[in-house]
Design a protein around this motif. Sequence first.
Motif, mmCIF file in Angstrom:
data_model
loop_
_atom_site.group_PDB
_atom_site.id
_atom_site.type_symbol
_atom_site.label_atom_id
_atom_site.label_comp_id
_atom_site.label_asym_id
_atom_site.label_seq_id
_atom_site.Cartn_x
_atom_site.Cartn_y
_atom_site.Cartn_z
ATOM 1 N N TYR A 80 -3.560 -5.246 -22.028
ATOM 2 C CA TYR A 80 -3.813 -6.259 -20.923
ATOM 3 C C TYR A 80 -4.836 -5.454 -19.759
ATOM 4 O O TYR A 80 -5.224 -6.474 -18.885
ATOM 5 N N ALA A 81 -4.836 -4.349 -19.752
ATOM 6 C CA ALA A 81 -5.779 -3.415 -18.855
ATOM 7 C C ALA A 81 -6.050 -2.172 -19.684
ATOM 8 O O ALA A 81 -5.241 -1.754 -20.369
ATOM 9 N N SER A 82 -6.991 -1.719 -19.256
ATOM 10 C CA SER A 82 -7.567 -0.330 -19.857
ATOM 11 C C SER A 82 -8.285 0.330 -18.567
ATOM 12 O O SER A 82 -8.928 -0.188 -17.661
ATOM 13 N N CYS A 83 -8.407 1.500 -18.688
ATOM 14 C CA CYS A 83 -9.063 2.426 -17.652
ATOM 15 C C CYS A 83 -9.180 4.067 -18.219
ATOM 16 O O CYS A 83 -8.821 4.072 -19.283
ATOM 17 N N LYS A 84 -9.801 4.638 -17.533
ATOM 18 C CA LYS A 84 -10.031 6.191 -17.976
ATOM 19 C C LYS A 84 -8.810 7.035 -17.754
ATOM 20 O O LYS A 84 -7.776 6.740 -16.943
ATOM 21 N N SER A 85 -8.505 7.798 -18.743
ATOM 22 C CA SER A 85 -7.235 8.474 -18.951
ATOM 23 C C SER A 85 -7.385 9.785 -17.960
ATOM 24 O O SER A 85 -7.683 10.886 -18.322
ATOM 25 N N MET A 86 -7.065 9.105 -16.498
ATOM 26 C CA MET A 86 -6.706 10.299 -15.496
ATOM 27 C C MET A 86 -5.733 9.681 -14.693
ATOM 28 O O MET A 86 -5.557 8.352 -14.476
ATOM 29 N N TYR A 87 -4.874 10.562 -14.178
ATOM 30 C CA TYR A 87 -3.658 10.173 -13.504
ATOM 31 C C TYR A 87 -3.954 9.136 -12.368
ATOM 32 O O TYR A 87 -3.240 8.280 -12.464
ATOM 33 N N LYS A 91 -2.939 5.139 -12.487
ATOM 34 C CA LYS A 91 -1.837 4.881 -11.355
ATOM 35 C C LYS A 91 -2.240 3.534 -10.785
ATOM 36 O O LYS A 91 -1.600 2.384 -10.682
ATOM 37 N N LYS A 92 -3.717 3.477 -10.433
ATOM 38 C CA LYS A 92 -4.291 2.171 -9.920
ATOM 39 C C LYS A 92 -4.085 0.987 -10.954
ATOM 40 O O LYS A 92 -3.806 0.010 -10.596
ATOM 41 N N CYS A 93 -4.597 1.395 -12.018
ATOM 42 C CA CYS A 93 -4.552 0.200 -12.964
ATOM 43 C C CYS A 93 -3.073 -0.329 -13.344
ATOM 44 O O CYS A 93 -2.912 -1.489 -13.314
ATOM 45 N N VAL A 94 -2.142 0.693 -13.402
ATOM 46 C CA VAL A 94 -0.697 0.073 -13.661
ATOM 47 C C VAL A 94 -0.391 -0.853 -12.324
ATOM 48 O O VAL A 94 0.282 -1.937 -12.589
ATOM 49 N N MET A 95 -0.766 -0.272 -11.217
ATOM 50 C CA MET A 95 -0.270 -0.934 -9.930
ATOM 51 C C MET A 95 -1.021 -2.455 -9.953
ATOM 52 O O MET A 95 -0.060 -3.464 -9.794
ATOM 53 N N GLU A 96 -2.234 -2.596 -10.273
ATOM 54 C CA GLU A 96 -2.792 -3.978 -10.283
ATOM 55 C C GLU A 96 -2.050 -4.718 -11.182
ATOM 56 O O GLU A 96 -1.925 -5.858 -11.194
ATOM 57 N N LEU A 97 -1.957 -4.274 -12.545
ATOM 58 C CA LEU A 97 -1.312 -4.949 -13.596
ATOM 59 C C LEU A 97 -0.098 -5.612 -13.323
ATOM 60 O O LEU A 97 0.334 -7.031 -13.252
ATOM 61 N N LEU A 98 0.619 -4.819 -12.489
ATOM 62 C CA LEU A 98 2.266 -5.219 -12.215
ATOM 63 C C LEU A 98 2.205 -6.188 -11.030
ATOM 64 O O LEU A 98 2.973 -7.083 -11.000
ATOM 65 N N LEU A 99 1.431 -5.958 -10.073
ATOM 66 C CA LEU A 99 1.028 -6.796 -8.986
ATOM 67 C C LEU A 99 0.627 -8.153 -9.472
ATOM 68 O O LEU A 99 0.962 -9.108 -8.667
ATOM 69 N N LEU A 100 -0.139 -8.307 -10.402
ATOM 70 C CA LEU A 100 -0.778 -9.343 -10.724
ATOM 71 C C LEU A 100 0.171 -10.334 -11.528
ATOM 72 O O LEU A 100 -0.112 -11.315 -12.122
ATOM 73 N N SER A 101 1.224 -9.470 -12.214
ATOM 74 C CA SER A 101 2.152 -10.302 -13.359
ATOM 75 C C SER A 101 3.121 -11.117 -12.533
ATOM 76 O O SER A 101 3.072 -11.285 -11.274
ATOM 77 N N GLY A 131 6.209 6.398 -12.120
ATOM 78 C CA GLY A 131 7.181 5.785 -11.841
ATOM 79 C C GLY A 131 7.940 5.966 -10.549
ATOM 80 O O GLY A 131 8.210 5.146 -9.576
ATOM 81 N N SER A 132 7.840 7.344 -9.840
ATOM 82 C CA SER A 132 7.967 7.424 -8.644
ATOM 83 C C SER A 132 7.146 6.719 -7.580
ATOM 84 O O SER A 132 7.707 6.367 -6.452
ATOM 85 N N PHE A 133 5.905 6.773 -7.656
ATOM 86 C CA PHE A 133 5.010 5.985 -6.980
ATOM 87 C C PHE A 133 5.299 4.449 -6.848
ATOM 88 O O PHE A 133 5.674 4.049 -5.757
ATOM 89 N N LEU A 134 5.629 4.074 -7.879
ATOM 90 C CA LEU A 134 5.937 2.549 -7.920
ATOM 91 C C LEU A 134 7.107 2.295 -7.289
ATOM 92 O O LEU A 134 7.592 1.050 -6.673
ATOM 93 N N GLU A 135 8.196 3.225 -7.578
ATOM 94 C CA GLU A 135 9.521 2.941 -6.997
ATOM 95 C C GLU A 135 9.443 3.090 -5.413
ATOM 96 O O GLU A 135 10.152 2.342 -4.606
ATOM 97 N N SER A 136 8.835 3.898 -5.108
ATOM 98 C CA SER A 136 8.470 4.358 -3.356
ATOM 99 C C SER A 136 7.942 3.033 -2.828
ATOM 100 O O SER A 136 8.095 2.706 -1.557
ATOM 101 N N LEU A 137 7.035 2.190 -3.365
ATOM 102 C CA LEU A 137 6.539 0.902 -2.986
ATOM 103 C C LEU A 137 7.506 -0.372 -3.330
ATOM 104 O O LEU A 137 6.949 -1.530 -2.835
ATOM 105 N N ASN A 138 8.367 -0.252 -3.880
ATOM 106 C CA ASN A 138 9.746 -1.063 -4.164
ATOM 107 C C ASN A 138 8.817 -1.999 -5.208
ATOM 108 O O ASN A 138 9.352 -3.284 -5.154
ATOM 109 N N ILE A 139 7.824 -1.702 -5.966
ATOM 110 C CA ILE A 139 7.586 -2.584 -6.909
ATOM 111 C C ILE A 139 8.432 -2.747 -8.256
ATOM 112 O O ILE A 139 8.575 -3.642 -8.886
ATOM 113 N N VAL A 140 8.793 -1.467 -8.624
ATOM 114 C CA VAL A 140 9.695 -1.326 -9.738
ATOM 115 C C VAL A 140 11.134 -0.693 -9.554
ATOM 116 O O VAL A 140 11.168 0.187 -8.492
ATOM 117 N N VAL A 141 11.862 -0.900 -10.526
ATOM 118 C CA VAL A 141 13.191 0.134 -10.500
ATOM 119 C C VAL A 141 13.318 0.618 -11.919
ATOM 120 O O VAL A 141 13.259 -0.237 -12.872
#
Length: 178
Positions: A80-87, A91-101, A131-141
């Motif tokens: 559903y999304a792709s990006c360069k293989s860099m931390y 992280k940005k790509c995952v956050m966008e994907l989850l926020l747009l879901s 995981g720790s970044f997304l949990e700190s933003l209360n996006i995921v558990v």
Amino acid sequence: MIDVKSTELKAIITTDIDLEHETCEDIENALAFSLSSVQCLPLERSGIALVYAEKHSDPLQIVKKLIRSSVRCHWVFPIYASCKSMYEEIKKCVMELLLLSNVSKPIKMVCRCRKRGWSIDSCSRLVKYIGSFLESLNIVVVDYKNPEYVLRLEIVNEITGLSFYHKTQEREFRMGRY
């Protein structure tokens, strides 16, 4: 040749080593009548094939067509999304994907990662970092025992493909023995 600007990575396929070209032939034949521009890129001696298609095409529909066509492969993952293989990029790509879901937040999920290549040092470090970044933003558990959703990170050299799906869908991506 397909215009790169009009296509995106839509699926990552795993197959037997040295069957990448045959798998790509199967994929292109299976999708020839449903998509006007599709390209399968075999990664030689890796057991991986990357499927690129039109930007507006639905990755899940592509996967379903491939599964119905009995393509010679083991797994077919929608991307559903792709990006360069860099931390930071991942992280940005995952956050966008989850926020747009359309899933209500926080999302009870687990992250699965598969690393092929040397771009990322460790899947477990990457998963903890995200995981720790997304949990700190209360996006995921993050829930390893009983997740509702799966975030899959498929790292193939410099490209990372992301899938996000309900845990019950995962068995749909496994092909029967060809």
